[in-house]
Write a protein that holds these residues in place. Structure first.
Motif, PDB file in Angstrom:
ATOM      1  N   ALA A 385       0.829  -1.203   0.000  1.00 24.51           N
ATOM      2  CA  ALA A 385       0.000   0.000   0.000  1.00 24.51           C
ATOM      3  C   ALA A 385       0.866   1.255   0.000  1.00 24.51           C
ATOM      4  O   ALA A 385       0.583   2.221  -0.728  1.00 24.51           O
ATOM      5  N   ASN A 386       1.941   1.266   0.791  1.00 26.13           N
ATOM      6  CA  ASN A 386       2.837   2.418   0.800  1.00 26.13           C
ATOM      7  C   ASN A 386       3.582   2.559  -0.520  1.00 26.13           C
ATOM      8  O   ASN A 386       3.853   3.678  -0.976  1.00 26.13           O
ATOM      9  N   MET A 387       3.920   1.434  -1.162  1.00 24.39           N
ATOM     10  CA  MET A 387       4.565   1.511  -2.471  1.00 24.39           C
ATOM     11  C   MET A 387       3.610   2.093  -3.511  1.00 24.39           C
ATOM     12  O   MET A 387       4.033   2.856  -4.392  1.00 24.39           O
ATOM     13  N   VAL A 388       2.326   1.758  -3.423  1.00 22.44           N
ATOM     14  CA  VAL A 388       1.340   2.345  -4.340  1.00 22.44           C
ATOM     15  C   VAL A 388       1.258   3.853  -4.135  1.00 22.44           C
ATOM     16  O   VAL A 388       1.129   4.618  -5.111  1.00 22.44           O
ATOM     17  N   LEU A 389       1.366   4.311  -2.887  1.00 22.16           N
ATOM     18  CA  LEU A 389       1.387   5.754  -2.642  1.00 22.16           C
ATOM     19  C   LEU A 389       2.588   6.399  -3.325  1.00 22.16           C
ATOM     20  O   LEU A 389       2.475   7.495  -3.900  1.00 22.16           O
ATOM     21  N   MET A 390       3.742   5.746  -3.274  1.00 26.98           N
ATOM     22  CA  MET A 390       4.913   6.253  -3.987  1.00 26.98           C
ATOM     23  C   MET A 390       4.660   6.289  -5.493  1.00 26.98           C
ATOM     24  O   MET A 390       5.076   7.224  -6.190  1.00 26.98           O
ATOM     25  N   ALA A 391       3.978   5.275  -6.008  1.00 26.02           N
ATOM     26  CA  ALA A 391       3.653   5.249  -7.436  1.00 26.02           C
ATOM     27  C   ALA A 391       2.711   6.392  -7.803  1.00 26.02           C
ATOM     28  O   ALA A 391       2.835   6.997  -8.880  1.00 26.02           O
ATOM     29  N   LEU A 392       1.756   6.706  -6.924  1.00 27.23           N
ATOM     30  CA  LEU A 392       0.862   7.834  -7.173  1.00 27.23           C
ATOM     31  C   LEU A 392       1.652   9.136  -7.265  1.00 27.23           C
ATOM     32  O   LEU A 392       1.384   9.987  -8.131  1.00 27.23           O
ATOM     33  N   LEU A 393       2.639   9.309  -6.376  1.00 22.46           N
ATOM     34  CA  LEU A 393       3.472  10.507  -6.439  1.00 22.46           C
ATOM     35  C   LEU A 393       4.305  10.522  -7.711  1.00 22.46           C
ATOM     36  O   LEU A 393       4.530  11.588  -8.306  1.00 22.46           O
ATOM     37  N   ALA A 394       4.771   9.354  -8.152  1.00 17.54           N
ATOM     38  CA  ALA A 394       5.570   9.280  -9.371  1.00 17.54           C
ATOM     39  C   ALA A 394       4.758   9.715 -10.587  1.00 17.54           C
ATOM     40  O   ALA A 394       5.232  10.498 -11.432  1.00 17.54           O
ATOM     41  N   VAL A 395       3.515   9.214 -10.710  1.00 19.64           N
ATOM     42  CA  VAL A 395       2.701   9.613 -11.859  1.00 19.64           C
ATOM     43  C   VAL A 395       2.261  11.072 -11.718  1.00 19.64           C
ATOM     44  O   VAL A 395       2.055  11.770 -12.719  1.00 19.64           O
ATOM     45  N   PHE A 396       2.128  11.563 -10.489  1.00 18.15           N
ATOM     46  CA  PHE A 396       1.806  12.973 -10.269  1.00 18.15           C
ATOM     47  C   PHE A 396       2.944  13.853 -10.767  1.00 18.15           C
ATOM     48  O   PHE A 396       2.712  14.865 -11.452  1.00 18.15           O
ATOM     49  N   VAL A 397       4.179  13.484 -10.427  1.00 21.05           N
ATOM     50  CA  VAL A 397       5.339  14.233 -10.903  1.00 21.05           C
ATOM     51  C   VAL A 397       5.406  14.201 -12.427  1.00 21.05           C
ATOM     52  O   VAL A 397       5.655  15.227 -13.084  1.00 21.05           O
ATOM     53  N   ALA A 398       5.171  13.019 -13.010  1.00 24.35           N
ATOM     54  CA  ALA A 398       5.185  12.910 -14.466  1.00 24.35           C
ATOM     55  C   ALA A 398       4.082  13.755 -15.084  1.00 24.35           C
ATOM     56  O   ALA A 398       4.275  14.391 -16.140  1.00 24.35           O
ATOM     57  N   GLY A 399       2.914  13.799 -14.446  1.00 27.28           N
ATOM     58  CA  GLY A 399       1.822  14.612 -14.949  1.00 27.28           C
ATOM     59  C   GLY A 399       2.147  16.090 -14.921  1.00 27.28           C
ATOM     60  O   GLY A 399       1.782  16.839 -15.840  1.00 27.28           O
ATOM     61  N   LEU A 400       2.856  16.538 -13.873  1.00 26.85           N
ATOM     62  CA  LEU A 400       3.263  17.929 -13.805  1.00 26.85           C
ATOM     63  C   LEU A 400       4.207  18.289 -14.948  1.00 26.85           C
ATOM     64  O   LEU A 400       4.172  19.409 -15.480  1.00 26.85           O
ATOM     65  N   VAL A 402       4.275  17.113 -17.998  1.00 24.35           N
ATOM     66  CA  VAL A 402       3.641  17.188 -19.319  1.00 24.35           C
ATOM     67  C   VAL A 402       2.317  17.937 -19.274  1.00 24.35           C
ATOM     68  O   VAL A 402       1.646  18.075 -20.302  1.00 24.35           O
ATOM     69  N   GLY A 403       1.907  18.424 -18.092  1.00 22.99           N
ATOM     70  CA  GLY A 403       0.674  19.181 -17.995  1.00 22.99           C
ATOM     71  C   GLY A 403      -0.573  18.359 -18.206  1.00 22.99           C
ATOM     72  O   GLY A 403      -1.524  18.813 -18.860  1.00 22.99           O
ATOM     73  N   ARG A 404      -0.586  17.135 -17.654  1.00 23.82           N
ATOM     74  CA  ARG A 404      -1.713  16.233 -17.855  1.00 23.82           C
ATOM     75  C   ARG A 404      -2.155  15.678 -16.506  1.00 23.82           C
ATOM     76  O   ARG A 404      -1.330  15.409 -15.625  1.00 23.82           O
ATOM     77  N   THR A 405      -3.477  15.501 -16.333  1.00 22.26           N
ATOM     78  CA  THR A 405      -3.979  14.889 -15.101  1.00 22.26           C
ATOM     79  C   THR A 405      -3.427  13.476 -14.976  1.00 22.26           C
ATOM     80  O   THR A 405      -3.574  12.667 -15.894  1.00 22.26           O
ATOM     81  N   PRO A 406      -2.756  13.158 -13.878  1.00 25.25           N
ATOM     82  CA  PRO A 406      -2.131  11.833 -13.769  1.00 25.25           C
ATOM     83  C   PRO A 406      -3.158  10.712 -13.652  1.00 25.25           C
ATOM     84  O   PRO A 406      -4.247  10.899 -13.086  1.00 25.25           O
ATOM     85  N   GLU A 407      -2.799   9.565 -14.193  1.00 28.70           N
ATOM     86  CA  GLU A 407      -3.605   8.354 -14.062  1.00 28.70           C
ATOM     87  C   GLU A 407      -2.707   7.235 -13.567  1.00 28.70           C
ATOM     88  O   GLU A 407      -1.516   7.195 -13.876  1.00 28.70           O
ATOM     89  N   TYR A 408      -3.308   6.327 -12.788  1.00 28.68           N
ATOM     90  CA  TYR A 408      -2.563   5.138 -12.363  1.00 28.68           C
ATOM     91  C   TYR A 408      -3.513   3.951 -12.307  1.00 28.68           C
ATOM     92  O   TYR A 408      -4.562   4.022 -11.658  1.00 28.68           O
ATOM     93  N   LEU A 409      -3.183   2.922 -13.032  1.00 28.68           N
ATOM     94  CA  LEU A 409      -3.952   1.677 -13.074  1.00 28.68           C
ATOM     95  C   LEU A 409      -5.408   1.929 -13.457  1.00 28.68           C
ATOM     96  O   LEU A 409      -6.333   1.314 -12.919  1.00 28.68           O
ATOM     97  N   GLY A 410      -5.609   2.862 -14.394  1.00 28.55           N
ATOM     98  CA  GLY A 410      -6.940   3.123 -14.897  1.00 28.55           C
ATOM     99  C   GLY A 410      -7.767   4.075 -14.069  1.00 28.55           C
ATOM    100  O   GLY A 410      -8.972   4.217 -14.312  1.00 28.55           O
ATOM    101  N   LYS A 411      -7.163   4.739 -13.101  1.00 26.89           N
ATOM    102  CA  LYS A 411      -7.895   5.688 -12.256  1.00 26.89           C
ATOM    103  C   LYS A 411      -7.211   7.048 -12.308  1.00 26.89           C
ATOM    104  O   LYS A 411      -5.980   7.151 -12.192  1.00 26.89           O
ATOM    105  N   LYS A 412      -8.003   8.098 -12.503  1.00 31.92           N
ATOM    106  CA  LYS A 412      -7.462   9.448 -12.449  1.00 31.92           C
ATOM    107  C   LYS A 412      -7.083   9.785 -11.007  1.00 31.92           C
ATOM    108  O   LYS A 412      -7.843   9.528 -10.073  1.00 31.92           O
ATOM    109  N   ILE A 413      -5.912  10.375 -10.846  1.00 32.88           N
ATOM    110  CA  ILE A 413      -5.421  10.756  -9.523  1.00 32.88           C
ATOM    111  C   ILE A 413      -5.588  12.260  -9.398  1.00 32.88           C
ATOM    112  O   ILE A 413      -4.885  13.030 -10.055  1.00 32.88           O
ATOM    113  N   GLU A 414      -6.503  12.669  -8.552  1.00 35.34           N
ATOM    114  CA  GLU A 414      -6.821  14.088  -8.417  1.00 35.34           C
ATOM    115  C   GLU A 414      -6.295  14.631  -7.097  1.00 35.34           C
ATOM    116  O   GLU A 414      -5.606  13.931  -6.344  1.00 35.34           O
ATOM    117  N   ALA A 415      -6.635  15.900  -6.828  1.00 35.74           N
ATOM    118  CA  ALA A 415      -6.024  16.617  -5.706  1.00 35.74           C
ATOM    119  C   ALA A 415      -6.222  15.901  -4.373  1.00 35.74           C
ATOM    120  O   ALA A 415      -5.292  15.793  -3.568  1.00 35.74           O
TER     121      ALA A 415
END
Length: 567
Positions: A385-400, A402-415
């Motif tokens: 579960a903690n590793m998934v939180l790290m993955a959410l931050l990773a896709v958030f950084v990647a989204g920043l 390229v200016g795109r709302t991050p997604e992870y495993l088919g779910k949009k990750i919002e604020a």
């Protein structure tokens, strides 16, 4: 260093992941309520538990209800264990006649085992009765491990859901994980350990006559049964004060291999179970790859450090190839490294060598492996579960980028999801560094240190790191059985366990309510080598930025002091 040492480390780490893959498939079937080969025996037992407790196993819970059940169960476990420890002198199976634990030690110990930390401010063979060990500590080894596993099960359902609300049933996940996974595996491992010479007895201590004609009291206990679940449940608390360095816990190289592999096998299995349950196997392999690479590098760094000549011994004219102070001399530096890396990468905390006796970089790396967030692989389910939180931050950084709302495993990750992820991840350094800062200047805390200077600071940092990360291993040297240490370490354990757990379940609830999206051309692939590198970078940068200043004053400063002794 030699090839045999590297082979031992590779074998230990490799077996952990190799065995975890089929176990992960089985664990996924258990979480999903699918048929298993143990059903004919255990299904009636499972139904009996539900009937006695009045539980409807088919009723699905929202994240609020799931989190409430999670917290209520752990609160009840704390109260029961605290009562056992305070009333130990009145309870049966106490052939040594041990008295009750003090209020602050009972608080610390009850919190420690309920939070899956297993920090021990006491010597087990001189403090705990057989009843306290079996009905108190061993029971919580099962309960806390199963409770942590429920987090991964709930999170897997959240990623699979499409505009849903429920994330499962906590009581069903708890019972099935305990009954179908932890109990059978522990019985098998305990029988194997007894066959290999690990004691399992309710008898009292006995007097032995030494070769010199002296007398020695040899403590006995039901060691094998607690040893099996302490490793498989990624708990770590030992019957004996020296933990797995004691020959009764670790009599042969084969028992050493079995118990070392057991430390991480169910932690990695939870990763594979999550991948199968959420139908994201390729993406989970990326998480495993990132975690395994970091763990292998950390373990290798410990081995490299502990096979260097100790400058102080060289300066004194000793002809030594490595620092053997505090090591398990039967198995050598490689065996100590192959244990220290996995036990601090997981939330296990068992030791077969004293980490305070490692050279500064070796002890510092063990500390860093915990500070990365107990995700390598961490506890059963809680690490994933903690590793998934790290993955959410990773896709958030990647989204920043390229200016795109991050997604992870088919779910949009919002604020809201990112804010909750930061709450879960930042509470750990807040507890660790906050308590360490106060302890570094408080006389009542400093009285417990064995050493001054950088090594003394490392004792403080390691203690709060171990507590807040729910690891439980000790640096040695620190006398923690005092009101300040028992109380503040207990609070750090509570914060490190339950704040992230509730945040994770809140994230699961938010994800379950979102639609499941198909990948598009703009979706960041999270099963590629590029994502593995991005995830590892986020983990290292997050850990480095938060803890590097403190580490620079502790193990890093001590390393340069040590180099000054080099002739």
């Amino acid at each position: 260093m030699n090839w045999q040492g590297w082979a031992e480390i590779a074998l230990t780490l490799g077996l952990q992941v190799a065995i975890a893959l089929p176990l992960g498939i089985y664990l996924s079937r258990v979480w999903n309520g699918e048929r298993t080969w143990l059903d004919p025996v255990l299904r009636p037992v499972e139904r009996g538990f539900y009937a006695i407790a009045g539980i409807d196993p088919d009723r699905r819970q929202s994240w609020y209800a799931y989190a409430g059940a999670f917290l209520a169960f752990n609160l009840a476990g704390f109260v029961l264990l605290y009562a056992i420890l305070r009333l130990q002198h009145l309870l049966p199976f106490n052939p040594q006649g041990f008295g009750p634990l003090s209020t602050h030690l009972a608080f610390n110990t009850a919190v420690s085992f309920v939070t899956n930390t297993n920090w021990q401010s006491y010597g087990g063979e001189a403090t705990m009765s057989n009843f306290s060990q079996m009905a108190g500590l061993t029971v919580q080894n099962f309960a806390s491990a199963a409770a942590g596993a429920t987090l991964a099960a709930a999170l897997a359902r959240a990623f699979l859901a499409h505009r849903g609300e429920a994330i499962g049933n906590f009581w069903t996940d708890l019972v099935r994980t305990t009954l179908y996974v932890l109990l059978p595996l522990s019985i098998v491992v305990a029988i194997a350990l007894v066959a290999l010479g690990v004691p399992q007895t309710l008898g009292p201590s006995f007097q032995a006559t030494t070769l010199e004609g002296g007398h020695q009291t040899i403590a006995l206990a039901p060691v094998a049964s607690q040893l099996a679940i302490k490793q498989l449940g990624i708990n770590g608390g030992g019957i004996f004060n020296v933990n797995s360095a004691h020959p009764f816990e670790n009599p042969t190289p084969l028992t050493g291999l079995i118990t070392a592999v057991s430390i991480n096998v169910l932690g990695w299995a939870a990763f594979f179970a999550f991948g199968r349950s959420a139908a994201v196997r390729k993406d989970v392999r990326a998480l495993v790859a990132a975690g395994f690479v970091l763990l292998a590098l950390g373990t290798s760094a410990i081995y490299w450090s502990e096979t260097r000549p100790a400058p102080a011994l060289v300066a004194a004219g000793a002809d030594t190839a490595q620092n053997m102070e505090g090591k398990e001399v039967r198995f050598g530096a490689a065996g100590s490294a192959a244990w220290a890396g996995p036990t601090t990468g997981a939330s296990n905390g068992s030791v077969n060598a004293m980490h305070a006796s490692f050279l500064p970089l070796g002890g510092g790396v063990a500390m860093v492996l915990m500070q990365l967030g107990e995700i390598l692989p961490g506890g059963i389910g809680s690490g994933l579960a903690n590793m998934v939180l790290m993955a959410l931050l990773a896709v958030f950084v990647a989204g920043l980028m390229v200016g795109r709302t991050p997604e992870y495993l088919g779910k949009k990750i919002e604020a809201r999801g990112i804010k909750l992820a930061f709450v879960a991840l930042l509470v750990f350094p807040a507890a660790l560094l906050g308590f360490s800062a106060v302890a570094a200047v408080l006389p009542a805390a400093l009285a417990g240190l064995l050493n001054a200077g950088p090594h003394g600071l490392s004792e403080i940092l390691y203690a709060y790191t171990s507590a807040a990360a729910n690891n439980g291993s000790a640096f040695a040297g620190l006398t923690a059985n005092a009101p300040w240490w028992n109380t503040t370490l207990g609070i750090a354990m509570l914060v490190g366990r339950f704040v992230p757990a509730v945040a994770i379940l809140a994230i699961a609830g938010a994800l379950a309510a979102k639609p499941k999206l198909a990948p598009t051309a703009g979706t960041l692939p999270t099963d590629s080598g590029l994502f593995v590198g991005l995830l590892a970078g986020v983990i290292l940068i997050l850990g480095g930025l938060q803890f590097f200043p403190a580490l620079a004053l502790g193990p890093i400063a001590e390393h340069f002091q040590m180099l000054a002794l080099t002739p």
